[in-house]
Write an enzyme that holds these catalytic residues in place. Structure first.
Site, PDB file in Angstrom:
ATOM      1  N   LYS A  54      22.667  30.560  98.998  1.00 17.20           N
ATOM      2  CA  LYS A  54      22.401  29.127  98.806  1.00 17.20           C
ATOM      3  C   LYS A  54      23.618  28.314  99.229  1.00 17.20           C
ATOM      4  O   LYS A  54      23.492  27.290  99.896  1.00 17.20           O
ATOM      5  CB  LYS A  54      22.026  28.855  97.341  1.00 17.20           C
ATOM      6  CG  LYS A  54      20.615  29.335  97.036  1.00 17.20           C
ATOM      7  CD  LYS A  54      20.318  29.464  95.562  1.00 17.20           C
ATOM      8  CE  LYS A  54      18.956  30.159  95.397  1.00 17.20           C
ATOM      9  NZ  LYS A  54      18.695  30.612  94.042  1.00 17.20           N
ATOM     10  N   GLN A  98      20.388  29.747  87.985  1.00 20.53           N
ATOM     11  CA  GLN A  98      19.884  31.014  88.519  1.00 20.53           C
ATOM     12  C   GLN A  98      19.291  31.861  87.392  1.00 20.53           C
ATOM     13  O   GLN A  98      19.949  32.085  86.373  1.00 20.53           O
ATOM     14  CB  GLN A  98      21.044  31.751  89.216  1.00 20.53           C
ATOM     15  CG  GLN A  98      20.623  32.989  89.972  1.00 20.53           C
ATOM     16  CD  GLN A  98      19.760  32.687  91.195  1.00 20.53           C
ATOM     17  OE1 GLN A  98      20.072  31.809  91.988  1.00 20.53           O
ATOM     18  NE2 GLN A  98      18.662  33.403  91.338  1.00 20.53           N
ATOM     19  N   ASP A 121      14.376  23.041  91.378  1.00 24.81           N
ATOM     20  CA  ASP A 121      13.593  24.277  91.279  1.00 24.81           C
ATOM     21  C   ASP A 121      12.156  23.984  90.845  1.00 24.81           C
ATOM     22  O   ASP A 121      11.282  24.840  90.949  1.00 24.81           O
ATOM     23  CB  ASP A 121      14.244  25.203  90.237  1.00 24.81           C
ATOM     24  CG  ASP A 121      14.709  26.512  90.836  1.00 24.81           C
ATOM     25  OD1 ASP A 121      14.326  26.798  91.984  1.00 24.81           O
ATOM     26  OD2 ASP A 121      15.448  27.233  90.148  1.00 24.81           O
TER      27      ASP A 121
END
Ligand code: NAD
Length: 283
Positions: A54, A98, A121
């Site tokens: 990322k 994460q 997300d």
């Protein structure tokens, strides 16, 4: 073999080029540099690789990025305090925590602490609700990537039969809602579905997100169907999807490979959401 292969890497690259231009435009015209903060708790090696990828993609696109690598033993309060700081940090437009988090942390509370406007997300209940009622919000990255791949085939969805195998909150359910929004007639299958091959065979578009190597073969596929394989399963020979690629390719019209199908799309959709968050914030 008759199916056309949907090349996720190539589609992702095309979108990457467009996004790079958008970042330049945002900087030049509005003085905004999109910013993404990635929070990782613990030392899970796979998560480290994802976080690193990322960061690299942000660099390629000219997106500002911050990594917050926290110790495995980090407390819930410390993590929530960091998220609050990031929520109010004007350089940061997107926050990604994460997953999975270490067992002592409350994943639900952590995801709900992220400001819905920075939830790139798309996991905050506010964005889940927006997707449900068809309001603009952040769409989870893998389902968004799947929709781009289907669009790329040129096969329209209006009035078509779409079958999704898998009903998880991160893939199955959101992709079903996105297909519905495109006017497909959608069926969601799961581990208790009776006659899975028979239901799947009705699909003009079949999305498989289960996590069982080669669960789906040509017996599940209507001739000419678009088959999207979301599964990533590590077996002795390497990575395989949920679809038996060779068997399914005999019947399908279009099919995604694993690796190189859905995988490369997920990260690029995260970048798209981050740029979108920056654009909205600057308004
Ligand atoms: P999950 O375990 O949360 O959900 C699996 C779903 O499959 C469940 O809804 C379950 O009911 C269903 N299922 C299980 N066994 C079944 C069976 N025999 N028949 C029919 N349905 C069955 O999984 P997930 O998080 O949705 O992920 C699914 C797969 O997609 C995994 O392999 C995962 O690694 C992969 N994945 C890939 C990406 C990517 O970027 N490429 C992103 C997310 C997930």
């Amino acid at each position: 073999m008759s199916a056309k292969i949907i090349d996720g890497k190539a589609v992702a690259r095309e979108i990457q080029e467009r996004l790079a231009e958008e970042v330049v435009q945002l900087k030049n015209e509005r003085g905004i540099t999109p910013g993404l903060a990635v929070v990782l708790v613990g030392n899970d090696p796979a998560s480290r690789v994802y976080v690193n990828n990322k960061k690299k993609m942000c660099e390629k696109l000219g997106i500002y990025s911050e990594e917050h690598l926290l110790d495995e033993s980090t407390s819930q309060d410390t993590l929530l305090a960091l998220i609050r700081d990031l929520n109010s940090n004007p350089r940061i437009h997107g926050i990604l925590v994460q997953l999975p988090l270490p067992g002592h942390l409350d994943e639900k509370a952590v995801l709900e602490a992220v400001s819905p406007d920075k939830d790139v997300d798309g996991f905050h209940p506010m964005n889940v609700g927006r997707l449900m009622v068809g309001e603009p919000g952040f769409v989870p990255c893998t389902p968004a990537g799947i929709m781009e791949l289907i669009k790329h085939t040129g096969v329209g969805l209006k009035g078509k039969r779409a079958v999704v195998i898998g009903r998880s909150n991160i893939v199955g359910k959101p992709v079903a809602l996105l297909l519905l929004a495109e006017h497909a007639t959608v069926t969601i299958c799961h581990s208790r579905t009776v006659d899975l091959p028979g239901v799947a065979r009705e699909a003009d578009v079949l999305v498989v997100a289960v996590g069982k190597p080669k669960l789906v073969n040509k017996e599940f596929i209507k001739p000419g169907a678009v088959v999207i394989d979301v599964g990533v399963n590590r077996v002795q020979t390497g990575l395989v999807g949920d679809v038996d690629f060779d068997s399914a390719s005999e019947v399908a019209g279009y099919i995604t490979p694993v690796p190189g199908g859905v995988g490369p799309m997920t990260i690029i959709m995260l970048m798209r959401n981050t740029i979108e968050a920056a654009r909205r914030k600057g308004k």
